[in-house]
Design a protein around this motif. Structure first.
Motif, PDB file in Angstrom:
ATOM      1  N   GLU A  70      41.134  48.412  39.352  1.00  0.00           N
ATOM      2  CA  GLU A  70      41.617  47.614  40.484  1.00  0.00           C
ATOM      3  C   GLU A  70      42.731  48.328  41.242  1.00  0.00           C
ATOM      4  O   GLU A  70      42.821  48.225  42.464  1.00  0.00           O
ATOM      5  N   THR A  74      42.369  49.040  45.136  1.00  0.00           N
ATOM      6  CA  THR A  74      43.338  48.485  46.076  1.00  0.00           C
ATOM      7  C   THR A  74      44.020  49.581  46.888  1.00  0.00           C
ATOM      8  O   THR A  74      44.360  49.380  48.059  1.00  0.00           O
ATOM      9  N   VAL A 103      35.322  38.391  49.926  1.00  0.00           N
ATOM     10  CA  VAL A 103      36.663  37.814  50.066  1.00  0.00           C
ATOM     11  C   VAL A 103      36.613  36.293  49.857  1.00  0.00           C
ATOM     12  O   VAL A 103      37.655  35.652  49.731  1.00  0.00           O
ATOM     13  N   ASP A 105      34.946  32.736  47.712  1.00  0.00           N
ATOM     14  CA  ASP A 105      34.597  32.390  46.335  1.00  0.00           C
ATOM     15  C   ASP A 105      33.124  32.035  46.164  1.00  0.00           C
ATOM     16  O   ASP A 105      32.663  31.821  45.045  1.00  0.00           O
ATOM     17  N   THR A 118      40.163  32.196  52.091  1.00  0.00           N
ATOM     18  CA  THR A 118      39.644  33.249  51.219  1.00  0.00           C
ATOM     19  C   THR A 118      40.067  32.981  49.780  1.00  0.00           C
ATOM     20  O   THR A 118      41.120  32.407  49.527  1.00  0.00           O
ATOM     21  N   PRO A 120      38.876  35.451  46.606  1.00  0.00           N
ATOM     22  CA  PRO A 120      37.989  36.416  45.938  1.00  0.00           C
ATOM     23  C   PRO A 120      37.812  36.105  44.457  1.00  0.00           C
ATOM     24  O   PRO A 120      38.741  35.640  43.784  1.00  0.00           O
ATOM     25  N   ALA A 123      38.087  41.854  41.408  1.00  0.00           N
ATOM     26  CA  ALA A 123      38.973  42.927  41.867  1.00  0.00           C
ATOM     27  C   ALA A 123      38.519  43.527  43.196  1.00  0.00           C
ATOM     28  O   ALA A 123      39.356  43.798  44.070  1.00  0.00           O
ATOM     29  N   ARG A 126      39.413  41.184  45.979  1.00  0.00           N
ATOM     30  CA  ARG A 126      40.871  41.171  46.179  1.00  0.00           C
ATOM     31  C   ARG A 126      41.330  42.427  46.916  1.00  0.00           C
ATOM     32  O   ARG A 126      42.207  42.364  47.792  1.00  0.00           O
ATOM     33  N   SER A 127      40.739  43.572  46.565  1.00  0.00           N
ATOM     34  CA  SER A 127      41.139  44.824  47.223  1.00  0.00           C
ATOM     35  C   SER A 127      40.766  44.822  48.702  1.00  0.00           C
ATOM     36  O   SER A 127      41.530  45.288  49.547  1.00  0.00           O
ATOM     37  N   ALA A 130      43.111  42.538  50.582  1.00  0.00           N
ATOM     38  CA  ALA A 130      44.405  43.199  50.784  1.00  0.00           C
ATOM     39  C   ALA A 130      44.363  44.077  52.030  1.00  0.00           C
ATOM     40  O   ALA A 130      45.329  44.118  52.814  1.00  0.00           O
TER      41      ALA A 130
END
Length: 284
Positions: A70, A74, A103, A105, A118, A120, A123, A126-127, A130
């Motif tokens: 992750e 990221t 992004v 669910d 959003t 997620p 990982a 989430r990245s 970001a």
């Protein structure tokens, strides 16, 4: 028009190379020329080229491996786009960035709108989120294009995997409780270029969704691939629980694409036509 593209061998980057007008001056940066694990080098590339517009078509896309990497995901999907976005904002250059349905669910059965909350599941998502947030925070004129289920005649993707397995097996179990819009890299490239031209002319970007139609399950998509490729492999419909993976996948990847049609005149492409074009390119 001077276009800078981060990425040169990925699915979308390869289609951008094909689709760019010949009169454009294009700069496609490979990993060796601009490694997204080195955000400062990416920002320097923008300053060196001084383009009219930038498209980031490069990313960390190993969804399952991201669960163990992750921090790297990221760095590539979050920190690098942040640096690129800041450089573009400082120079007054529009930036277009490719993102993902991950992004969200994946709850419910309604298509997600660009302004939906959003959340997620893993990982990778989430990245990518970001990166989206960092781009927005950098200011300037930017556009995030969320898409789903990308396929082409190049690289690793679902269509090529199904074609390979369809030749080797009599039957294949494919998940039937995840639904989304398969999207060809060629259609994504065309949409990006249309948006890029408008943004260079002064149009403001934002977050947009773009995915193929009609929405279908992975199993339904696999059936279409087998049928259109003339393969006899039977598709057995299974559940997500029958095919566990390190990263959770969203059950609902439907994307509401009405905003990009309203603001840029870009309608959802029929993935069946795009699939036929890919099969033709693969001589199938």
């Amino acid at each position: 028009m001077r276009l800078l593209v981060f990425g040169s061998t990925g699915q979308v980057a390869r289609e951008l190379k094909r689709a760019c007008p010949q009169e454009w001056e294009t700069h496609f940066l490979s990993r060796e020329e601009a490694d997204l694990s080195d955000p400062e080098a990416c920002a320097s590339a923008v300053c060196d080229v001084q383009p009219d517009v930038v498209i980031n078509a490069a990313a960390y896309t190993a969804v399952d491996r991201a669960e163990e990497e992750e921090q790297l995901a990221t760095l590539i999907n979050g920190a690098a786009p942040a640096s690129i976005a800041k450089a573009c904002a400082d120079l007054g250059i529009p930036l277009l960035h490719v993102s993902t349905d991950y992004v969200f669910d994946g709850s419910g059965e309604t298509a997600f709108s660009p302004d939906h909350d959003t959340a997620p599941l893993g990982a990778y998502g989430r990245s990518k989120l970001a990166g989206e947030k960092a781009i927005a925070q950098a200011g300037g004129n930017w556009l995030v294009l969320r898409t789903s289920w990308v396929f082409s005649a190049h690289g690793n993707n679902f269509v090529k995997t199904m074609l390979r397995l369809g030749k080797e097996r009599e039957s294949l179990g494919v998940v039937d409780d995840q639904v989304g819009g398969p999207t060809s890299a060629a259609s994504i490239a065309a949409a990006l270029l249309t948006c890029a031209k408008s943004m260079v002319a002064g149009k403001t970007g934002g977050i947009y969704h773009f995915a193929g139609t009609p929405d279908v399950s992975w199993a339904g998509f696999a059936e279409a691939i087998m049928d259109r490729a003339g393969l006899d492999c039977r598709v057995d419909k299974i559940t997500t629980a029958d095919y566990p993976t390190p990263a959770r996948r969203p059950a609902n990847s439907r994307l509401d694409c009405s905003a990009i049609e309203r603001d840029f005149g870009i309608s959802r492409p029929d993935w069946r036509n795009d699939l036929d074009a890919v099969l033709m390119e693969l001589n199938l």
